[in-house]
Design an enzyme around this catalytic site. Structure first.
Site, PDB file in Angstrom:
ATOM      1  CG  HIS A 135      75.503  19.294  61.860  1.00 27.36           C
ATOM      2  ND1 HIS A 135      76.612  19.299  62.671  1.00 27.36           N
ATOM      3  CD2 HIS A 135      75.956  19.308  60.589  1.00 27.36           C
ATOM      4  CE1 HIS A 135      77.687  19.326  61.914  1.00 27.36           C
ATOM      5  NE2 HIS A 135      77.324  19.325  60.646  1.00 27.36           N
ATOM      6  CG  ASP A 188      74.181  18.696  52.792  1.00 25.20           C
ATOM      7  OD1 ASP A 188      74.944  19.319  52.040  1.00 25.20           O
ATOM      8  OD2 ASP A 188      74.557  17.786  53.538  1.00 25.20           O
TER       9      ASP A 188
END
Ligand code: CMC
Length: 387
Positions: free
Chosen positions: A269, A323
């Site tokens: 991320h 996710d």
């Protein structure tokens, strides 16, 4: 010379009070309230209100907002007809983007520059309030209708007596949703509702800054969300677990991918350098769901992927993101794999619109600069003389 910052990494592009992330400590808050607290105690509808108005609603405010959402779930038959013309092999995110762009043609939403002044509260203007209600209320109907029609079935009419999450499950299956499934989906929607200045929110704000209407803004944000580096990663993560297949295959698969410098979907991320707080909540939800309904066959594969990733690149700050576990949860709820990203959009629309409300109080057209690296003053060479 100006300094180029690729991907605008770390560059603030506006002040905001909607969401907050501390990527080192793994903290996410909506309007100051930790995500874990909202996941435990709130509902998607209440969280949407919180994001938009900046405060938790009282009983009357909640009742009105919820009523308005429930009574605006239906979509016009022309939108349904439009979707019938789309190829059933097309991705549901593309269908959603097309339908949302078209939706704006049916309702008054265009913005006259004179209506937007410093301090303008679009929530207090009927036209914009109803655009916000319609967008949040109708996205699930559009996604479910496309899913039904691509299998040759009639769309299922939304029900006003069900919550946002339960109604979506109803429209997908025409079965009364199991309360646990509905609550799990409700929490997933809460977790995906907002995430500060991510690519889709930024894309929406760029469009919003031109004073384009909110339907256009949401259609553009949906486009940005489709990409595998953003919302599309949830679908790709489950496809990867399926490809790996067994716990024994995990280590050689992941090590080969890392050696080839390939991206592992559902990890890493831009902001979080530790495990995403939403991944913890999703993993907890997954385990709860599996205790009641039986374990998802790929859950152990996912856990092993997480272990191997952590071992190899954890020290570089690469860890599971939202996710990573959402796919096994949605799969267990019976949601088809290519609807995972549309479900993300159904949730995130509240965040996109909350940022738009904030933006309209103090708008400035986005018009960044570039560093030109081309040539100057070149001659025009006639076609016959070109080699
Ligand atoms: N798999 C393998 N290596 C990775 C990954 C990954 N998923 N993510 C980052 N890295 C490595 C990358 O190779 C680079 O290594 P090195 O320094 O040796 O060259 C280093 O980490 C930094 O990578 P970066 O590309 O500069 O980092 P970024 O801030 O651009 O990455 C990201 C953010 C989300 C694009 C990336 O982590 C990624 O591609 N992840 C996979 C896709 C994904 O799961 N996306 C969903 C994000 S969360 C939900 C959402 O916002 O939609």
């Amino acid at each position: 010379m100006e300094k180029l910052i690729p991907g605008l990494e770390g560059v603030p592009i506006m002040e905001s009070q909607v969401g907050f992330i501390d990527g080192q400590k793994g903290i996410l808050e909506y309007r100051g309230i930790p995500i874990e607290v909202l996941a435990e105690s709130s509902t998607y509808e209440e969280v949407a209100y919180l994001l938009l108005w900046g405060k938790l609603p009282n009983r009357e405010e909640m009742a009105k907002f919820d009523h308005d959402l429930r009574t605006h779930r239906r979509v016009k038959y022309r939108i349904i007809d439009l979707m019938k013309c789309l190829p059933e092999t097309g991705h549901p995110m593309d269908a959603l983007q097309a339908a949302v762009a078209a939706l704006g043609m049916f309702y008054p939403a265009k913005i006259d520059p004179a209506e937007i002044q410093p301090g303008t509260d679009v929530l207090a203007r009927d036209k914009h309030y109803w655009s916000i209600i319609r967008l949040i209320a109708k996205l699930p109907t559009i996604v479910a209708a496309f899913e039904r029609m691509r299998h040759g079935d009639e769309p299922v009419r939304p029900r006003d007596d069900l919550s946002h999450a339960a109604n979506f499950l109803w429209m997908l299956t025409e079965q009364d949703p199991d309360p646990l499934d509905a609550r799990i989906l409700d929490v997933c929607l809460i977790l995906h509702a907002e995430h500060t200045m991510n690519a889709s929110t930024f894309s929406g704000l760029v469009v919003g800054s031109t004073l384009a209407d909110p339907y256009t803004l949401v259609a553009s944000a949906i486009g940005a969300l489709t990409g595998p580096l953003h919302g599309g990663a949830n679908e790709q993560a489950l496809r990867m677990f399926r490809e790996i297949g067994t716990v024994e295959n995990v280590r050689p698969y992941i090590e080969a991918k890392l050696k080839a410098k390939a991206r592992i979907m559902g990890v890493g991320h831009r902001v979080y350098k530790v495990k995403d707080p939403r991944a913890y909540v999703l993993q907890g939800l997954a385990e709860h769901l599996f205790r009641v309904k039986g374990e998802h066959p790929l859950y152990r594969v996912a856990q092993e992927v997480e272990r191997v990733i952590n071992e190899h690149v954890g020290a570089k700050g690469i860890a599971s993101n939202v996710d990573f576990y959402s796919g096994v949860v949605y799969d267990q709820l019976g949601i088809p794999i290519d609807l995972f990203t549309p479900v993300f959009a159904i949730a995130r629309v509240a965040g996109w619109l909350a940022h738009w409300v904030e933006q309209m109080k103090n708008n400035r057209l986005f018009r960044p600069d570039q560093i030109y690296t081309g040539q100057h003053n070149l001659p025009y060479v006639r076609m016959e003389q070109r080699t």
